[in-house]
Write a protein that holds these residues in place. Structure first.
Motif, mmCIF file in Angstrom:
data_model
loop_
_atom_site.group_PDB
_atom_site.id
_atom_site.type_symbol
_atom_site.label_atom_id
_atom_site.label_comp_id
_atom_site.label_asym_id
_atom_site.label_seq_id
_atom_site.Cartn_x
_atom_site.Cartn_y
_atom_site.Cartn_z
ATOM 1 N N PRO A 69 0.789 -1.227 0.000
ATOM 2 C CA PRO A 69 0.000 0.000 0.000
ATOM 3 C C PRO A 69 0.821 1.277 0.000
ATOM 4 O O PRO A 69 0.350 2.304 -0.446
ATOM 5 C CB PRO A 69 -0.848 -0.114 1.271
ATOM 6 N N GLN A 105 -0.320 0.875 9.095
ATOM 7 C CA GLN A 105 -1.212 1.267 10.171
ATOM 8 C C GLN A 105 -1.310 2.786 10.208
ATOM 9 O O GLN A 105 -0.374 3.491 9.796
ATOM 10 C CB GLN A 105 -0.716 0.745 11.521
ATOM 11 N N SER A 163 -5.743 -6.124 -1.189
ATOM 12 C CA SER A 163 -4.640 -5.346 -0.631
ATOM 13 C C SER A 163 -3.926 -6.073 0.496
ATOM 14 O O SER A 163 -4.545 -6.737 1.325
ATOM 15 C CB SER A 163 -5.171 -4.009 -0.098
ATOM 16 N N LYS A 184 -5.426 -0.146 12.629
ATOM 17 C CA LYS A 184 -5.186 -0.776 11.340
ATOM 18 C C LYS A 184 -6.516 -1.130 10.704
ATOM 19 O O LYS A 184 -7.397 -1.712 11.355
ATOM 20 C CB LYS A 184 -4.337 -2.045 11.525
ATOM 21 N N ASP A 185 -6.690 -0.775 9.442
ATOM 22 C CA ASP A 185 -7.916 -1.117 8.737
ATOM 23 C C ASP A 185 -7.980 -2.615 8.442
ATOM 24 O O ASP A 185 -6.954 -3.313 8.399
ATOM 25 C CB ASP A 185 -8.007 -0.351 7.422
ATOM 26 N N GLN A 216 -9.745 -5.724 5.773
ATOM 27 C CA GLN A 216 -10.184 -5.869 4.392
ATOM 28 C C GLN A 216 -11.663 -5.490 4.298
ATOM 29 O O GLN A 216 -12.467 -5.875 5.143
ATOM 30 C CB GLN A 216 -10.000 -7.305 3.919
ATOM 31 N N GLN A 233 -2.602 -5.451 3.784
ATOM 32 C CA GLN A 233 -2.784 -4.398 4.788
ATOM 33 C C GLN A 233 -1.572 -4.375 5.717
ATOM 34 O O GLN A 233 -1.621 -4.861 6.845
ATOM 35 C CB GLN A 233 -4.064 -4.648 5.587
ATOM 36 N N TYR A 292 4.221 2.004 7.739
ATOM 37 C CA TYR A 292 4.273 0.804 6.910
ATOM 38 C C TYR A 292 5.325 -0.122 7.503
ATOM 39 O O TYR A 292 6.510 0.181 7.474
ATOM 40 C CB TYR A 292 4.610 1.187 5.474
#
Length: 316
Positions: free
Chosen positions: A64, A307, A302, A250-251, A253, A304, A285
């Motif tokens: 990302p 953060q 993606s 942190k996202d 998915q 992931q 990252y």
């Protein structure tokens, strides 16, 4: 009014008007970059039966963004072999960088979800005072073991529920310059693993922080955000005006039901706290994590690996 210069350093001049930290103007500006290039070479990105990429190229292209590598083994891992028993330990080196920006020497830092103590180790490395709270005595014991391993003076820790901070320590005893924390995100770690851990070990079993029903890590989303909001609101009562609140997240998915932009949901929850203003974010990252060709060769999924470090300030 003429500019007052406190003293000169090798990297520039310290301005006497800076009451936040000990950084020069040059260091300050560099810190404001939302993506920091610290060390290591970036992945080379290229451009499926969606394209003609090899599996290796596919993996790299789903990174990302570009950036830091903190070793998880060896002399420079900062006792990761001890701290890794926690599902989400934060690198003390990274916490040290944040602490050095948002506080001055001998400043005070609170982590209400301290876990195995990445924040407290960072405080010791940066010459600051840290106070940590956690439900798990096991994690607090691991922190103290890590501090001993690194020959760092242990900071103050309390075992207890951060939703009741007034019951844990006396308000008159502390005034913090910074609240820095990585909360246990709802029941997210209690779900089956589909990412790196499953790819590496074949194990998709859940990894909750604790089995305690009071643990935010065992709560559903709505209950979790209300509990997080309560903890941060209470933490602010111990935070000086213009002190900062820095929160990791942190996202996940995205699914058909929800976008899973956890950082947006956290911002929405915390900006409901009076006098707490969202000031932006940095992106971390973690290049110590591995890239995997999820979705190959049919669809984009993606990796992931980054953060969000969400930054808020307590206003008057």
């Amino acid at each position: 009014m003429s500019k007052q210069i406190e003293k000169k350093t090798q990297t520039g001049t310290l301005d006497a008007r800076n009451t936040l930290n000990d950084l020069t103007g040059r260091e300050w500006v560099y810190f404001l970059n939302s993506i920091e290039l610290i060390e290591g070479e970036p992945y080379l990105l290229t451009g499926d039966k969606l394209n003609d990429l090899s599996e290796e190229q596919w993996t790299a292209d789903q990174s990302p963004l570009i950036d830091t590598f903190y070793p998880t083994s060896g002399e420079n891992s900062h006792a990761h072999h001890i701290r890794k028993k926690h599902p989400s330990p934060k690198p003390p080196q990274l916490m040290k960088r944040l602490i050095e920006f948002f506080t001055k020497i001998n400043g005070w830092v609170l982590d209400p979800f301290v876990g195995v103590g990445g924040t407290l180790l960072g405080c010791s490395m940066a010459g600051r005072h840290g106070v940590g709270v956690d439900l798990s005595q096991e994690y607090l014991d691991l922190y103290e073991k890590a501090a001993e391993n690194l020959n760092l003076e242990p900071q103050t820790v309390y075992q207890g529920d951060s939703r009741r901070l007034d019951n844990i320590f006396n308000r008159e005893n502390y005034q913090f310059d910074l609240v820095l924390t990585d909360p246990p995100y709802g029941d997210m770690l209690s779900r089956k693993r589909t990412g790196e851990r499953k790819k590496r070990t074949g194990d998709d079993s859940p990894t909750p922080f604790t089995s305690d029903e009071d643990d935010l890590g065992n709560m559903g989303a709505d209950q979790f955000y209300e509990a997080l909001k309560s903890v941060i609101a209470q933490s602010m009562e111990f935070l000086k005006v213009k002190g900062y609140v820095v929160v990791f997240c942190k996202d996940l998915q995205p699914t058909a039901e929800h976008h899973n932009l956890i950082h947006a949901d956290v911002v929405n929850a915390l900006t409901g706290i009076p006098n707490l203003r969202f000031r932006g974010y940095k992106i971390w990252y973690d290049k110590s994590l591995k890239l995997y060709p999820f979705g190959y060769p049919y669809a984009y999924v993606s990796n992931q690996l980054h953060q969000f470090i969400l930054i808020f300030r307590k206003e008057s």
